[in-house]
Design a protein around this motif. Structure first.
Motif, PDB file in Angstrom:
ATOM      1  N   ARG A   1       0.671  -1.161   0.054  1.00 39.07           N
ATOM      2  CA  ARG A   1       0.036  -0.027  -0.127  1.00 39.07           C
ATOM      3  C   ARG A   1       0.797   1.306  -0.014  1.00 39.07           C
ATOM      4  N   THR A   2       2.262   1.120  -0.016  1.00 39.85           N
ATOM      5  CA  THR A   2       3.047   2.261   0.393  1.00 39.85           C
ATOM      6  C   THR A   2       3.801   2.491  -0.955  1.00 39.85           C
ATOM      7  N   PHE A   3       3.440   2.258  -2.226  1.00 38.10           N
ATOM      8  CA  PHE A   3       4.132   2.293  -3.241  1.00 38.10           C
ATOM      9  C   PHE A   3       4.260   3.836  -3.727  1.00 38.10           C
ATOM     10  N   SER A   4       3.304   4.705  -3.148  1.00 40.57           N
ATOM     11  CA  SER A   4       3.649   5.962  -3.867  1.00 40.57           C
ATOM     12  C   SER A   4       4.717   6.731  -2.825  1.00 40.57           C
ATOM     13  N   SER A   5       5.164   5.950  -1.740  1.00 43.29           N
ATOM     14  CA  SER A   5       6.016   6.515  -1.043  1.00 43.29           C
ATOM     15  C   SER A   5       7.793   6.017  -1.275  1.00 43.29           C
ATOM     16  N   TYR A   6       7.828   5.353  -2.650  1.00 45.04           N
ATOM     17  CA  TYR A   6       8.808   4.958  -2.743  1.00 45.04           C
ATOM     18  C   TYR A   6       9.480   5.562  -4.018  1.00 45.04           C
ATOM     19  N   VAL A   7      10.836   5.774  -4.227  1.00 43.57           N
ATOM     20  CA  VAL A   7      11.345   6.173  -5.457  1.00 43.57           C
ATOM     21  C   VAL A   7      11.726   4.971  -6.021  1.00 43.57           C
TER      22      VAL A   7
ATOM     23  N   ALA B   1      12.977  -0.373  -5.809  1.00 45.61           N
ATOM     24  CA  ALA B   1      12.367   0.570  -5.220  1.00 45.61           C
ATOM     25  C   ALA B   1      13.187   1.086  -3.871  1.00 45.61           C
ATOM     26  N   ARG B   2      12.918   2.340  -3.554  1.00 44.55           N
ATOM     27  CA  ARG B   2      13.791   2.650  -2.647  1.00 44.55           C
ATOM     28  C   ARG B   2      13.368   3.481  -1.534  1.00 44.55           C
ATOM     29  N   MET B   3      13.029   3.087  -0.163  1.00 41.96           N
ATOM     30  CA  MET B   3      12.452   3.779   0.809  1.00 41.96           C
ATOM     31  C   MET B   3      12.756   4.951   1.176  1.00 41.96           C
ATOM     32  N   ASP B   4      12.986   5.992   0.389  1.00 43.38           N
ATOM     33  CA  ASP B   4      13.612   7.367   0.651  1.00 43.38           C
ATOM     34  C   ASP B   4      13.100   8.294  -0.246  1.00 43.38           C
ATOM     35  N   LEU B   5      13.245   9.618   0.261  1.00 48.84           N
ATOM     36  CA  LEU B   5      12.738  10.655  -0.770  1.00 48.84           C
ATOM     37  C   LEU B   5      13.467  10.981  -1.980  1.00 48.84           C
ATOM     38  N   GLY B   6      14.826  10.577  -1.645  1.00 46.47           N
ATOM     39  CA  GLY B   6      15.969  11.194  -2.752  1.00 46.47           C
ATOM     40  C   GLY B   6      15.952  10.182  -3.852  1.00 46.47           C
ATOM     41  N   VAL B   7      15.975  10.490  -5.071  1.00 43.01           N
ATOM     42  CA  VAL B   7      16.310   9.922  -6.424  1.00 43.01           C
ATOM     43  C   VAL B   7      17.500   9.782  -6.480  1.00 43.01           C
ATOM     44  N   THR B   8      18.071   8.596  -6.863  1.00 44.27           N
ATOM     45  CA  THR B   8      19.475   8.071  -6.592  1.00 44.27           C
ATOM     46  C   THR B   8      19.795   7.267  -7.812  1.00 44.27           C
ATOM     47  N   THR B   9      21.126   7.250  -8.260  1.00 44.87           N
ATOM     48  CA  THR B   9      21.507   6.569  -9.514  1.00 44.87           C
ATOM     49  C   THR B   9      22.109   5.298  -9.053  1.00 44.87           C
ATOM     50  N   PHE B  10      22.400   5.294  -7.572  1.00 39.45           N
ATOM     51  CA  PHE B  10      23.243   4.121  -7.146  1.00 39.45           C
ATOM     52  C   PHE B  10      22.403   2.812  -6.714  1.00 39.45           C
ATOM     53  N   ALA B  11      22.672   1.793  -7.240  1.00 40.69           N
ATOM     54  CA  ALA B  11      21.764   0.635  -7.137  1.00 40.69           C
ATOM     55  C   ALA B  11      22.088   0.033  -5.658  1.00 40.69           C
ATOM     56  N   ARG B  12      23.200   0.244  -5.041  1.00 35.22           N
ATOM     57  CA  ARG B  12      23.195  -0.263  -3.534  1.00 35.22           C
ATOM     58  C   ARG B  12      22.003   0.477  -2.499  1.00 35.22           C
TER      59      ARG B  12
END
Length: 123
Positions: A26-32, A97-108
């Protein structure tokens, strides 16, 4: 979060494909959300990413102007529209998917990964 990528296939150079990545939860909209790819014998590389709102996007230089990332939070789905495909775009494409607000290019920095979908571009 579980991610399911689809839409890959075989296409001629110059053609187009649209990849989809469906997410559970249900939290998909929270993910980068990000797209990465891995060609045989090469390391996984960043392709594109999109913020939770869809306002911010970023692309690898190799795909700028040809690929477009978008999302539909109501459908828990992120898309990668790929146009003017080249043989060098051939790879397995993964969504993440990333549980954070910041868009990032780093896979890790991505927390969840899908299983990948094969894209093959013939010359």
């Amino acid at each position: 979060v579980q991610l399911q990528a689809s839409g890959g296939g075989l296409v001629q150079a110059g053609g187009s494909l649209r990849l989809s990545c469906a997410a559970s939860g249900r939290t998909f909209s929270s993910y980068v959300m990000g797209w990465f790819r891995q060609a045989p014998g090469k390391e996984r590389e960043f392709v594109a990413a999109i913020s939770w709102s869809g306002i911010t996007t970023t692309y690898a230089d190799s795909v700028k102007g040809r690929f477009s990332v978008s999302r539909d939070n109501a459908k828990n789905t992120v898309y990668l529209q790929m146009n003017s495909l080249k043989p060098e775009d051939t790879a397995v494409y993964y969504c993440a998917a990333r549980m954070d607000l910041g868009v990032t290019t780093f896979a890790r920095l991505y927390d969840y990964w899908g299983q990948g979908t094969q894209v093959t571009v013939s010359s």
